[in-house]
Design an enzyme around this catalytic site. Structure first.
Site, short mmCIF file in Angstrom:
data_model
loop_
_atom_site.label_atom_id
_atom_site.label_comp_id
_atom_site.label_asym_id
_atom_site.label_seq_id
_atom_site.Cartn_x
_atom_site.Cartn_y
_atom_site.Cartn_z
CD GLU A 236 16.23 22.20 54.57
OE1 GLU A 236 15.03 22.49 54.38
OE2 GLU A 236 16.62 21.66 55.62
CE1 TYR B 52 13.26 26.11 56.86
CE2 TYR B 52 13.55 25.12 54.69
CZ TYR B 52 13.60 25.03 56.07
OH TYR B 52 14.01 23.86 56.65
CG ASP C 35 9.76 24.63 58.57
OD1 ASP C 35 9.50 25.11 59.70
OD2 ASP C 35 10.08 23.44 58.41
#
Ligand code: SF4
Length: 285
Positions: free
Chosen positions: A34, A117, A135
């Site tokens: 991520e 997020y 996102d």
């Protein structure tokens, strides 16, 4: 709502891209992917991800690595604060949290470089906890799926879409799969340039389906103003017995490329100077 979720989840299981950080439940690797994929395309980020897990298979390996080595491995990805935060967070996990990635939202969110997020993504993908992971892809899908004119780039808009995402993920039987399905739908079908509604699994539940105006969603309230900045450098070379060395300086913090090395800075201005520099070929050392 359960029909919509079933269709979305079924589509994801059949159609999602096989990526090295998918279909795993290791929070360290999910977190690493991520962070690498923020501001980075998947095709570019994949080689970095594989290189990182090869060098640092566990969070302890990353925490024990020298920061310079981590930054070297990050070279070319940009936004180096991501690498610094990743390294610092790994050290906190090892030194203060017993070497295990935390499982509660507050502790995850407190780690350097982890925002809402990323916290939602890691906790849902790795531990199947029902936190939203919102996102840009998810914002776009939600805005079209709810035909909402609410701008996505205001505090109020972010709260509004996060609340919608929360409602959905809390109803999902598998929160991790659900969040990934929303992201994948935005990446593959409900894309910025095109709503490929004819292939969309939730078409019959979507008020924006086949609507050219709604393909203009999501709305944004703010216009981005880009200020040009021109940096000019002088390569100062030092001759040694058998080669040339470039003299470099470390950049200050509080600006782009913090603590990275650069040649001698000649100018840093909104407009590049017009004078021409004379370039001379170097003699043999
Ligand atoms: S039907 Fe079209 S607009 Fe609606 S979510 Fe699917 S791709 Fe997006």
């Amino acid at each position: 709502m359960s029909t919509l979720l079933n269709k979305l989840h079924g589509w994801y299981q059949e159609n999602h891209r096989k990526l090295p950080w998918r279909d795993i439940d290791d929070p360290y690797r999910i977190w690493l992917s991520e962070v690498i994929l923020q501001q980075t395309r998947i095709d570019q980020g994949t080689s970095y991800y594989l290189r990182f897990v090869d060098h640092y298979p566990t969070v302890s390996d990353l925490a024990a690595a020298p920061l310079d080595e981590v930054l070297k491995l990050w070279e070319g990805l940009g936004y180096y604060s991501r690498a610094r935060n990743l390294h610092r967070a790994a050290q906190i996990i090892v030194q203060e949290l017993g070497g295990t990635f935390p499982t509660d939202y507050k502790s995850v969110r407190a780690l350097p470089g982890i925002g809402d997020y990323t916290a939602g993504a890691v906790l849902s993908f790795a531990y199947d906890q029902p936190y939203p992971a919102v996102d840009g892809n998810v914002l776009r899908v939600l805005s079209r799926l709810y035909a909402s004119e609410e701008p996505i780039d205001t505090t109020q808009g972010k709260k509004y879409y996060t609340a919608l995402a929360k409602q959905l993920v809390e109803k999902a039987p598998h929160p991790g799969l659900h969040n990934q399905a929303m992201i994948e739908l935005g990446a593959l079908i409900c894309t910025p340039q095109l709503c490929d509604c004819s292939r969309c699994p939730v078409r019959s539940d979507c008020p924006s389906a086949d609507s050219p105006e709604r393909a203009g969603l999501p709305r944004k309230a703010l216009k981005l103003s880009v200020q040009p900045r021109h940096l000019g450098y002088l390569f100062v070379l030092k001759r040694t017995s058998d080669h040339w060395q470039t003299i470099l300086y470390q950049r200050p913090t509080g600006d782009i490329w913090a603590k990275l090395y650069q040649p001698t800075l000649l100018y840093d201005q909104p407009v590049a100077p017009q004078e021409e520099l004379l370039l001379q070929p170097l003699p043999e050392p």
